[in-house]
Structure formats: structure tokens, C-alpha cells
Motif scaffolding. Structure first.
Motif, short mmCIF file in Angstrom:
data_model
loop_
_atom_site.label_atom_id
_atom_site.label_comp_id
_atom_site.label_asym_id
_atom_site.label_seq_id
_atom_site.Cartn_x
_atom_site.Cartn_y
_atom_site.Cartn_z
N ASN A 124 2.07 1.82 -3.27
CA ASN A 124 1.36 2.31 -4.36
C ASN A 124 0.87 3.74 -3.95
OD1 ASN A 124 0.77 0.00 -5.75
ND2 ASN A 124 -0.77 -0.86 -4.54
N TRP A 125 0.98 4.12 -2.63
CA TRP A 125 0.60 5.62 -2.45
C TRP A 125 1.80 6.59 -2.91
CZ3 TRP A 125 -0.56 4.36 3.61
CH2 TRP A 125 -1.49 3.66 3.44
N ALA A 137 0.81 -1.09 0.01
CA ALA A 137 0.05 0.05 -0.03
C ALA A 137 0.75 1.21 -0.05
CB ALA A 137 -0.92 0.09 1.21
#
Ligand code: NAD
Length: 266
Positions: free
Chosen positions: A204-205, A201
Motif C-alpha cells: 500500500n505504501w 502495508a
């Protein structure tokens, strides 16, 4: 994070246990004394994760390569775990994920993929695990299934319509399985995670420029959750501390996202 629960002598299977929330969950179960099995599609990635769990906990880890979207592979997965360890006490249906698409142009493939990865998989694994969980419950009094849902299944997430529908469906699957299997000593619960800062995550951020810190100003606890914080909720739901809880979804999301009309901060 230290071991809060005692799973000594228990056999626990975590699907998607090779990364993120699944890896944290498998690690915490191993730390709490369980013998753990992890499943995912790639055998080499599972072995890398298993080595990390063993190093962190000294626990026993068994890896099974399986695509949980496939019913026969789920049946083979459960059979492999039972053949290896001789029983099954806890199933964590964690494998999952979302594709992003607006509903107006989401493809059938996206729709089917999110439904099959997040919902079919839990049905396949739970159904295959049922006779073994029932047998173990007859011996020990209780066994458990914990399904990893998402706040998207409670509130919905725009751009993740199929995923939201699948996770909402998973919560209802949880309720009906709990009702049908409770008399056999099998408790079935879900944990609905909010925004969790898994390594994937966070990558991806960074890639998409998503401002997590800004997004968190909408939550009372003002930060993303850690994978281990979801894991602790899973262990609770699977433990004897939750012995009279079944059919429920526990939200681990930093608090209710309540909007205000004036500034109440001091
Ligand atoms: P992740 O991508 O790190 O973990 C998903 C795991 O599932 C991976 O190990 C992957 O290999 C495995 N997997 C994917 N497809 C599979 C398949 N077909 N067969 C077998 N295994 C497969 O992501 P995560 O964030 O740790 O997600 C774990 C669960 O938590 C998912 O169900 C996800 O929907 C849920 N969740 C995550 C968040 C978050 O913010 N990270 C929030 C809410 C819910």
C-alpha cells in the motif's frame, strides 16, 4: 525469530491469522509449541498460510473460515476449534483493518464496517470463547485473551475516525472483560501496534507513494516495526511471564512520539 516462550500443549486461536501480524503471531505461537487455529474469510488463503506455518515450525495448524463481523459465525468458529482440539487456552482477536475517510463525509457504511470489524468481532469471539477459557483456566490456572489494537486507539488518526474510535473501544472492552473475567483465571490484555511493515502495508505504501522512512523520523526507533515484533509482545501477554498483568494495553510502536524544540541528535 526464536521461540522465547513455552506454549507446549496450549491451544491458540488467532483471528485474521492468514496474513500480516496475525500470520506472524500464529507462526510464533506454533514455534513456541502451541497447537494453532487460524480464522479468516477465505479458506484457500488460510490453507496457504497454514502450509507456511507448518513449514516454518513443524507445528499443527487448523483452519476455520469465518467472517468475524458476524456473531453466529464467531460462535461457530469457537465451537469448531474446541471440537477439533478439545479446548481453548488463548484467543487472539487480531482480525481488523481501517478504511480511510474524513469524518465530514464518512459514510454510515464505513463507520459501521470499521466498528464491526475491529470491535464487534472481539466481543463476539471473546464472549463465545469465555466458557471454554474458563474451563481451561480451572484446569491450568490461567488462560488469556489478547486483543490487537492500534496506536490510533490511543492517539487517534485523522482520516481513520471510525477505526480510531473502534480501537479505543477495543482497549476499554479489554479492561472491562479483564475485570469481569479475572476471578475466573482469564487475563485479557491488548497490544497496540504502531506502524508495522506487513507485506500488505508495504504494498500500500508503494502504491500510494507514502514515505514510511520519512514518517519514521517522528519515532525514537526511526523505523517501522516488523510483524514478528508485535507477535512477540502478544506471546508475552498470553504467557505465564505476564501472569499478574490484566486489563492493560501494551504499545508496540517504536517509542513515544515526542516533538522537540531543538535538535538533540549528536
Ligand atoms: P492484514 O490485512 O494483513 O490482516 C488482517 C487479517 O484479518 C487478514 O488476514 C484478513 O483476512 C482478516 N480479516 C479481515 N476482515 C475479516 C473478517 N471480516 N473476518 C475474518 N477475518 C478478517 O493487516 P495487519 O496489518 O496484519 O492487521 C492485523 C491487525 O493489526 C488489525 O487488527 C489491525 O488493525 C492491527 N494493526 C495493524 C497495524 C499495521 O501497521 N499493520 C498497525 C496497528 C494495528
Amino acid at each position: 525469530m526464536g521461540a522465547t516462550f513455552d506454549f507446549a500443549g496450549k491451544i491458540v486461536l488467532v483471528t485474521g491469522g492468514g496474513s500480516g501480524i496475525g500470520l506472524a503471531t500464529a507462526t510464533e505461537f506454533a514455534r513456541a509449541g502451541a497447537k494453532v487455529a487460524i480464522a479468516g474469510r477465505k479458506a484457500d488463503r488460510l490453507e496457504t498460510a497454514a502450509a507456511k506455518i507448518r513449514e516454518a515450525t513443524g507445528g499443527e495448524v487448523f483452519c476455520v473460515a469465518a467472517d468475524v463481523r458476524n456473531m453466529e459465525q464467531c460462535q461457530a468458529l469457537i465451537a469448531a476449534v474446541v471440537a477439533h482440539y478439545g479446548r481453548l487456552d488463548v484467543l487472539v482477536n487480531n482480525a481488523g483493518g481501517a478504511r480511510h475517510a474524513a469524518l465530514r463525509n464518512a459514510s454510515l457504511e464505513t463507520w459501521r464496517q470499521d466498528l464491526s470489524l475491529n470491535l464487534d468481532s472481539a466481543f463476539f469471539c471473546a464472549q463465545a470463547a469465555y466458557p471454554h477459557l474458563k474451563a481451561a483456566a480451572a484446569e491450568t490456572g490461567q488462560t488469556a485473551v489478547v486483543n490487537i489494537s492500534s496506536l490510533a486507539g490511543n492517539n487517534g488518526t485523522m482520516g481513520c475516525g471510525a477505526y480510531s474510535a473502534a480501537k479505543a473501544g477495543l482497549q476499554m472492552l479489554t479492561r472491562v472483560a479483564a475485570a469481569e473475567w479475572g476471578p475466573k483465571g482469564i487475563r485479557v490484555n491488548a497490544v497496540a501496534a504502531g506502524m508495522i511493515a506487513t507485506p500488505l502495508a508495504k504494498a500500500n505504501w508503494a502504491k500510494t507513494g507514502f514515505d514510511a522512512a520519512r514518517a519514521c523520523t517522528a519515532f525514537p526507533l526511526r523505523r517501522p516495526g516488523e510483524p514478528e515484533e508485535v507477535a512477540q509482545a502478544v506471546l508475552f501477554m498470553a504467557s505465564s511471564s505476564a501472569s499478574y498483568i490484566t486489563g492493560e494495553t501494551l504499545i508496540v510502536g517504536g517509542g513515544p512520539q515526542i516533538k522537540g524544540m531543538i535538535d538533540t541528535d549528536d
